[in-house]
Design a protein around this motif. Structure first.
Motif, short mmCIF file in Angstrom:
data_model
loop_
_atom_site.label_atom_id
_atom_site.label_comp_id
_atom_site.label_asym_id
_atom_site.label_seq_id
_atom_site.Cartn_x
_atom_site.Cartn_y
_atom_site.Cartn_z
N ASN A 109 0.88 -1.23 -0.09
CA ASN A 109 0.09 0.14 -0.03
C ASN A 109 0.87 1.27 -0.03
O ASN A 109 0.50 2.16 -0.68
N SER A 110 2.12 1.26 0.73
CA SER A 110 2.67 2.31 0.98
C SER A 110 3.38 2.67 -0.40
O SER A 110 3.55 3.88 -0.99
N ILE A 111 3.78 1.55 -1.30
CA ILE A 111 4.60 1.75 -2.60
C ILE A 111 3.30 2.55 -3.57
O ILE A 111 3.68 3.44 -4.13
N PHE A 112 2.08 2.00 -3.60
CA PHE A 112 1.05 2.74 -4.31
C PHE A 112 0.69 4.11 -4.00
O PHE A 112 0.08 4.89 -4.59
N GLN A 113 0.95 4.24 -2.41
CA GLN A 113 0.55 5.70 -2.08
C GLN A 113 1.69 6.74 -2.32
O GLN A 113 1.59 7.99 -2.08
N GLY A 114 2.91 5.93 -2.68
CA GLY A 114 4.25 6.90 -2.85
C GLY A 114 4.71 7.53 -1.47
O GLY A 114 5.47 8.28 -1.17
N ILE A 116 5.29 6.13 3.22
CA ILE A 116 4.84 5.14 4.03
C ILE A 116 3.52 5.26 4.86
O ILE A 116 3.06 6.26 5.45
N THR A 117 2.86 4.08 4.70
CA THR A 117 1.41 4.07 5.23
C THR A 117 1.44 2.82 6.17
O THR A 117 2.02 1.81 6.15
N SER A 118 0.34 2.96 7.10
CA SER A 118 0.11 1.88 8.03
C SER A 118 -1.62 1.55 8.26
O SER A 118 -1.85 2.05 9.31
N LYS A 291 11.66 -7.73 2.13
CA LYS A 291 11.81 -6.75 3.17
C LYS A 291 10.55 -5.90 3.35
O LYS A 291 10.37 -5.18 2.41
N ASN A 292 10.11 -5.88 4.60
CA ASN A 292 8.75 -4.84 4.47
C ASN A 292 9.30 -3.75 5.18
O ASN A 292 10.22 -3.57 5.85
N TYR A 293 8.31 -2.77 4.73
CA TYR A 293 8.64 -1.61 5.34
C TYR A 293 8.15 -1.64 6.72
O TYR A 293 7.07 -1.96 7.22
N GLU A 294 9.12 -1.40 7.87
CA GLU A 294 8.72 -1.50 9.15
C GLU A 294 9.10 -0.22 10.15
O GLU A 294 8.32 0.30 10.56
N ASP A 295 10.63 0.03 9.88
CA ASP A 295 10.94 1.31 10.39
C ASP A 295 11.33 2.39 9.89
O ASP A 295 11.88 3.33 10.08
N GLU A 296 11.23 2.21 8.48
CA GLU A 296 11.49 3.34 7.38
C GLU A 296 10.64 4.33 7.63
O GLU A 296 9.45 4.15 7.74
N LEU A 297 11.07 5.70 7.16
CA LEU A 297 10.25 6.97 6.96
C LEU A 297 9.91 6.95 5.67
O LEU A 297 9.19 7.88 5.27
N VAL A 298 10.75 6.72 4.74
CA VAL A 298 10.79 6.96 3.32
C VAL A 298 10.91 5.82 2.50
O VAL A 298 11.55 4.79 3.08
N LEU A 299 10.59 5.97 1.48
CA LEU A 299 10.34 4.74 0.46
C LEU A 299 11.94 4.73 0.05
O LEU A 299 12.69 5.36 -0.18
N ASP A 300 12.06 3.24 -0.34
CA ASP A 300 13.51 3.20 -0.96
C ASP A 300 13.50 2.11 -1.80
O ASP A 300 12.87 0.96 -1.78
#
Ligand SMILES: Nc1nc2c(ncn2[C@@H]2O[C@H](COP(=O)(O)OP(=O)(O)O)[C@@H](O)[C@H]2O)c(=O)[nH]1
Ligand SMILES: [Mg+2]
Length: 331
Positions: A109-114, A116-118, A291-300
């Motif tokens: 979802n974060s990837i498509f929102q551009g 980080i979302t939760s 690797k899931n986004y878990e403690d990142e604040l920006v997309l990588d």
């Protein structure tokens, strides 16, 4: 040449260090020299420098990812339409509590929102944080439309409070509505509220993703493995595609934890992929380390591309399955 010119501590005497070891030629082309003329037939060294040889990671990736840009992969999903009259493809995330199911949805979802979302609650609570069955839509900021691929997040499998095989089959066959709340003491039966008695192909699961924590593979809980195998036994008959999402790769390899770009170079991850494939009887090409986004604040990109690749693959497998499905024209 094998050299062990000294061991323990040697001191400088006069102008040289007196070695206390040996040198001997072995498996090496000395090009006409021998030990005598190479060392001067003594072990007296004017300078000693000590180097440590460390194992070098093989730089050749063990898996090549498609050489297309992230944008192309995203747009494949944004423009995807399932075959027949189907509205969307349903991918089920199935795995132990804490294996990273909700985090995988949040990652996609974060990837498509551009950013980080939760949306899905994730965490490390002992019991499953996800107690309702969710059919998550993924909205894309670029196309402003939800994708026609949904991720279905279940309550996690755990010892004691397990979802049993008939509950899982009810999900897979499309009997449960979005937001269905699991009550561990009430088995799922046709007379419970919300149960869809006549699900259509649209309600059914079209691809199963077994979500496996890559650090747990060596001591994989037997009960969960048995549940996976039982599900496989049932869905193999239907030809339902199955993949593995191998999560937490950063925790399974120190090199990857420092630098996610090493994911497909790391031999430790390659080995876990192989073991997981064997454990579940699936080809390695169906095992996707992420690797899931878990403690990142920006997309990588290094996190996004493997996750997006796994999502594209699952969608393609689901699409292949549907195209071959005898019920396709009935819905
Ligand atoms: N380091 C790391 N932690 C992760 C990863 N995926 C999930 N987690 C963490 O693992 C815990 C459980 O994740 P969650 O998504 O709630 O698991 P679920 O029970 O399967 O839904 C959370 O604390 C997440 O932050 C990952 O790829 N790397
Ligand atoms: Mg969860």
């Amino acid at each position: 040449m094998i050299c062990s010119p000294f061991s323990s501590t040697i001191n400088k005497q006069n102008n040289y260090f007196q070695g206390n070891g040996y040198t001997s030629p072995k498996s090496y082309n000395m090009q006409g020299h021998n030990v005598t003329n190479f060392t001067g037939n003594n072990l007296q060294f004017t300078e000693v420098e000590v180097y440590q040889v460390t194992e070098r990671q093989d730089e050749t990736p063990w898996r090549k990812l498609p050489e297309v840009k992230q944008k192309v992969l995203k747009s494949e999903l944004e423009t995807y339409s399932p075959p027949g009259k189907l509205d969307h493809v349903n991918i089920l995330l199935l795995g132990a509590v804490g294996s990273g199911k909700s985090s995988y949805f949040n990652t996609i979802n974060s990837i498509f929102q551009g950013r980080i979302t939760s949306v899905a609650r994730s965490g490390s609570a002992e019991h499953s944080l996800t107690t309702t069955y969710r059919l998550y839509k993924i909205k894309s900021t670029d196309s402003r439309q939800p994708l026609k691929v949904r991720l279905c997040d279940t309550r996690g499998l755990e010892d004691g409070l397990n979802l049993d095989l008939s509950d899982l089959m009810a999900i897979i066959d499309g009997h449960l509505p979005d937001r269905f709340t699991f009550n561990p003491s009430v088995p799922i039966r046709p007379d419970i509220p919300g149960y869809k008695k006549n699900p259509t192909l649209n309600d059914r699961i079209h691809c199963i993703a077994f979500v496996v924590d890559s650090t747990a593979i060596d001591v994989f809980p037997d009960k969960i493995l048995q549940t996976f195998k039982a599900v496989q036994h049932r869905v193999n008959v239907q030809g339902l595609p199955q993949v593995v999402l191998l999560t937490k790769v950063d925790k399974a390899c120190e090199v990857v934890s420092k630098d996610v770009s090493q994911l497909f170079i790391s031999s430790a991850i390659r080995d876990v992929v192989e073991k997981t494939g064997e454990l579940l009887g699936l080809p390695r090409s169906h095992v996707y380390p992420v690797k899931n986004y878990e403690d990142e604040l920006v997309l990588d990109d290094n996190v996004t591309i493997p996750a997006l690749t796994s999502f594209v693959q699952m969608t393609r497998f689901a699409d292949d399955f549907l195209n071959d499905c005898p019920d396709l024209d009935e819905d």
